[in-house]
Design a protein around this motif. Structure first.
Motif: not given
Length: 397
Positions: A63-65, A75-78, A82-86, A92-95
């Motif tokens: 989760e982006v926080v 995970v931080t927004l920064a 790096l994983i998903d520019p959008k 939720i990003v998939h690392k």
């Protein structure tokens, strides 16, 4: 590497009888377990595997926080950019996770998960193979004799032939091949446990099925068996085809079929008789090779009175009562055998003959005997026919 993995899985599949899909599931679970050991959590870990090529990828849902409290879940927004520019806060990003960076402990645990799964599936496969062989006959190789037990190699699994299931007097040597009856197959944590026997009456039935094509095909049916293992067995057979003699089929040409069974049973004597739905005739057949004057059977009480010629009494009873005892086991009747003289003196013969005339289930030939002990019927015909003797008055063993 993927091709090597698939080749290895195919080899394991053939050797251990475990499906490739099951092995791939085990690998997926092992990777998740490795992530749990490496990161402490695995609830957000996903494994994607190509079942055709063996390629796999691992990723964690984070989760982006704005401020990370749990690195395993957030995970931080920064970092998310790096994983998903959008990516935005709340997404939720998939690392991706590199399995090569797992520590030694995580890798070892993953390996153990796979091995444990293989062992479990191999145990299940063995049980599936053997559960269908319960109450059947198998061939085993004697490995050794210890503590009064024989240890038998059945191929992929071993069994113990305990003293209680052995035939008294039978001795086997290592590497000797023997036939065994599978009494029970139990599924345990250490694999299937096979209970085998050499003394079970059903072993005789299975041996006849293997030697007599008519029995295996169901044309000739073994209706009842009475056995004293190592000494004598009586079997009652009937034919479902009027053109097939059941006793002759089991005996075989020159006794070849029954002798093959006797050889496997180390010389155990075998009497084969005709089954009869009439209890009185069945009891007469069961007492073969002794000849009978009269049988009176009480179906309700399961008792029978049998009268035999004086010179046939010892033969009807048998050594230490064995013939009468086996006949009782075979028919399910309690059999009381008396000589003709004893029956006449006690008046029993007259009572039984009267009962027969009144319609009780039984029969009476009332023979006369000459000085040689041979039956001389009043009508001049043969008194004891093959049917009356069950077709196997002689000891076939």
């Amino acid at each position: 590497m993927s091709k090597e993995l698939m080749d290895a899985l195919e080899a394991v599949e053939k050797e251990h009888n475990i499906s490739k899909d099951t092995l791939l599931d085990a690998i997926e679970n092992s990777l998740i377990q490795a992530c749990r050991n490496n990161y402490g959590k695995a609830d957000n870990i996903h494994v994607e595997m190509n079942r055709e090529t063996g390629d796999f990828a691992i990723h964690a849902d984070l989760e982006v926080v704005d401020e990370v409290e749990d690195p395993a879940l957030q995970v931080t927004l920064a970092e998310a950019k790096l994983i998903d520019p959008k990516a935005q806060v709340g997404d939720i990003v998939h690392k991706p996770i590199d399995s090569k960076k797992f520590g030694r402990i995580a890798t070892t645990n993953a390996k153990n998960v796979i091995l444990q799964k293989i062992r479990e599936e191999e145990r299940k496969a063995l049980y599936r193979d053997w559960c269908c062989k319960e109450r059947d006959m198998v061939t085993g190789v004697v490995q050794r004799y210890a503590n009064h037990n024989y240890y038998i190699d059945l191929g992929k699994i071993d069994a113990v032939l305990p003293e209680s299931e052995q035939v008294k007097g039978e001795v086997f040597q290592p590497t000797e091949r023997i036939k065994l009856y599978v009494v029970e197959v139990k599924d345990t944590n250490r694999g299937p446990r096979i209970s085998v026997s050499r003394s079970h009456p059903e072993l005789v039935k299975r041996l006849f099925e293997s030697e007599v094509a008519e029995v295996k095909a169901g044309i000739v049916e073994i209706v009842a068996i009475a056995r004293e293992a190592g000494s004598r067995t009586k079997i009652a057979v009937k034919s479902n085809d009027p053109n097939v003699d059941p006793v002759g089929a089991c005996v075989g040409m020159n006794g070849d079929r029954v002798n093959a069974v006797v050889h496997e049973l180390r010389g155990e004597k075998i009497d084969i008789i005709n089954w009869d739905d009439n209890a009185a005739f069945l009891i007469e057949n069961a007492l073969s090779p002794a000849k009978v004057i009269l049988v009176m059977a009480d179906e309700d009480e399961k008792e029978a009175q049998v009268i035999v010629p004086d010179f046939q009494l010892s033969l009807a009873i048998g050594k230490e009562g064995q013939n009468a005892r086996l006949a009782a086991k075979l028919t399910g009747y309690r059999i009381d055998i008396k000589s003709e003289t004893e029956a006449r003196e006690s008046g029993l013969l007259d009572q039984l003959e009267q009962g027969y005339e009144d319609g009780f289930e039984g029969y009476s030939d009332e023979p006369l005997y000459d000085e040689d002990g041979e039956a001389v019927p009043e009508d001049g015909e043969d008194l004891f026919t093959d049917d009356a003797q069950g077709g196997s008055g002689d000891d076939l063993g």
